[in-house]
Structures are given as structure tokens and as C-alpha cells.
Enzyme design. Structure first.
Site, PDB file in Angstrom:
ATOM      1  CG  HIS A  98      -0.385  -0.225   2.331  1.00  0.00           C
ATOM      2  ND1 HIS A  98       0.064  -1.216   3.178  1.00  0.00           N
ATOM      3  CD2 HIS A  98      -0.053   0.819   3.488  1.00  0.00           C
ATOM      4  CE1 HIS A  98       0.761  -1.171   4.173  1.00  0.00           C
ATOM      5  NE2 HIS A  98       0.730   0.164   4.635  1.00  0.00           N
ATOM      6  CG  HIS A 100       0.657   5.403   4.107  1.00  0.00           C
ATOM      7  ND1 HIS A 100      -0.313   5.057   5.158  1.00  0.00           N
ATOM      8  CD2 HIS A 100       1.438   4.123   4.218  1.00  0.00           C
ATOM      9  CE1 HIS A 100       0.157   4.153   5.932  1.00  0.00           C
ATOM     10  NE2 HIS A 100       1.251   3.409   5.186  1.00  0.00           N
TER      11      HIS A 100
HETATM   12  P1  AMP Z   1       1.728   0.550   7.364  1.00  0.00           P
HETATM   13  O1  AMP Z   1       1.802   0.891   8.919  1.00  0.00           O
HETATM   14  O2  AMP Z   1       2.570   1.549   6.384  1.00  0.00           O
HETATM   15  O3  AMP Z   1       1.584  -0.683   6.871  1.00  0.00           O
HETATM   16  O4  AMP Z   1      -0.042   1.194   7.240  1.00  0.00           O
HETATM   17  C1  AMP Z   1      -0.893   0.456   7.748  1.00  0.00           C
HETATM   18  C2  AMP Z   1      -2.011   1.489   7.532  1.00  0.00           C
HETATM   19  O5  AMP Z   1      -3.246   0.870   7.242  1.00  0.00           O
HETATM   20  C3  AMP Z   1      -2.285   2.428   8.920  1.00  0.00           C
HETATM   21  O6  AMP Z   1      -2.019   3.605   8.437  1.00  0.00           O
HETATM   22  C4  AMP Z   1      -3.457   2.081   9.334  1.00  0.00           C
HETATM   23  O7  AMP Z   1      -4.221   3.117   9.903  1.00  0.00           O
HETATM   24  C5  AMP Z   1      -4.114   1.558   8.160  1.00  0.00           C
HETATM   25  N1  AMP Z   1      -5.425   0.525   8.339  1.00  0.00           N
HETATM   26  C6  AMP Z   1      -5.216  -0.729   9.041  1.00  0.00           C
HETATM   27  N2  AMP Z   1      -6.391  -1.070   9.019  1.00  0.00           N
HETATM   28  C7  AMP Z   1      -7.517  -0.245   7.986  1.00  0.00           C
HETATM   29  C8  AMP Z   1      -8.849  -0.445   7.815  1.00  0.00           C
HETATM   30  N3  AMP Z   1      -9.606  -1.345   8.175  1.00  0.00           N
HETATM   31  N4  AMP Z   1      -9.276   0.393   7.057  1.00  0.00           N
HETATM   32  C9  AMP Z   1      -8.350   1.472   6.543  1.00  0.00           C
HETATM   33  N5  AMP Z   1      -7.273   1.513   7.179  1.00  0.00           N
HETATM   34  C10 AMP Z   1      -6.421   0.693   7.790  1.00  0.00           C
END
Ligand code: AMP
Length: 132
Positions: A98, A100
Site C-alpha cells: 500500500h 499512503h
Molecule cells: P503501514 O504501517 O505502512 O503498514 O500502514 C498501515 C495502515 O493501514 C495504517 O495507517 C492503518 O491506520 C491502516 N489501516 C489498518 N486497518 C485499516 C482498515 N480496516 N481500513 C483503513 N485503514 C486501515
């Protein structure tokens, strides 16, 4: 596969969908840490950049560009930050690739760039290891 982003992509878990096409999805991050925080994902499961194929990367980055331009052309923002972690050591917490996307406006005072603690080695030494 027990992957939260796969479930979101499959419609099995809810999300606030910003954009979707056949291969990619953009939805609001639930962190609530900064205004407009979005995540762009490939619908197919890849853990991160290391196992993601080139075609998927291309599609994902095209979607990211589309959303970035949507932010600046239609939503009143001036710029975007793109952030991405690959691997636990890099701080990746959800093991589905993903990117951001954080929309920015001049003077918004968002600190989206990490405050690094300072290099501990000579740049040229590391360069010898890194250069291809
Ligand atoms: P990372 O730490 O770069 O892997 O980012 C993971 C992101 O996923 C974090 O910013 C979380 O807030 C986001 N996240 C986790 N679960 C969900 C969800 N169900 N819907 C939207 N975002 C999510």
C-alpha cells in the site's frame, strides 16, 4: 488468505472508497492521524514492493498519480506526500502492499517527513555499498 486489505478489496470489510478500478483501490485510512489520509492498494495480494510485479506497480502508481492530481485539481490541495513501508524493519504493519497518500496545503503544518536522527556513517562508505 487472512489479509485485511484483501477483505476490503473483496468488499468483505467496509471502507470509505475514494476510487476503484479493475486492479486498484483507494480508500480512507482509519488512523485519523492526519486529514485526508488515504491508502492506495493493488486488489491482488502482494506483500510489498519486493514481491509485486512490474505491471501491478505501474497500475498502482498510475492510480496514485490520478488521486494526487484529483487532490490538486479538484479538491483544493497544493501537493501530496506519498509514504510507503516495505517490510517490518521499515515499519510496515499491514502486509498488503500500500501507498499512503496525504494531501497537503501550504502552511498546513503537517510534519509528514520523518525527523531522522542523523547519519552515523560517512556518505561515501555507504555509497560504495549501495551503488549498482
Ligand atoms: P503501514 O504501517 O505502512 O503498514 O500502514 C498501515 C495502515 O493501514 C495504517 O495507517 C492503518 O491506520 C491502516 N489501516 C489498518 N486497518 C485499516 C482498515 N480496516 N481500513 C483503513 N485503514 C486501515
Amino acid at each position: 488468505m487472512d489479509c485485511i486489505f484483501c477483505k476490503i478489496a473483496a468488499g468483505e470489510l467496509p471502507c470509505e472508497k475514494v476510487y476503484e478500478d479493475a486492479h486498484t483501490l483507494v480508500f480512507m485510512d482509519i488512523a485519523g492521524d492526519v486529514d485526508g489520509h488515504m491508502l492506495a492498494i493493488p486488489k491482488r495480494h502482494f506483500e510489498n514492493i519486493f514481491d509485486c510485479d512490474g505491471e501491478t506497480l505501474d497500475r498502482l502508481m498510475r492510480t496514485v498519480k490520478l488521486i494526487a492530481e484529483h487532490c490538486t485539481k479538484a479538491c483544493g490541495y497544493d501537493g501530496v506526500n506519498l509514504l510507503n513501508a516495505n517490510g517490518a524493519s521499515a515499519g510496515q504493519s499491514v502486509p498488503h502492499f500500500h501507498i499512503h497518500i496525504i494531501p497537503r496545503t501550504a502552511g498546513d503544518n503537517i510534519n509528514a517527513w520523518p525527523s531522522f536522527g542523523g547519519a552515523t556513517s560517512n556518505i561515501d562508505n555507504i555509497y560504495q555499498k549501495l551503488k549498482l
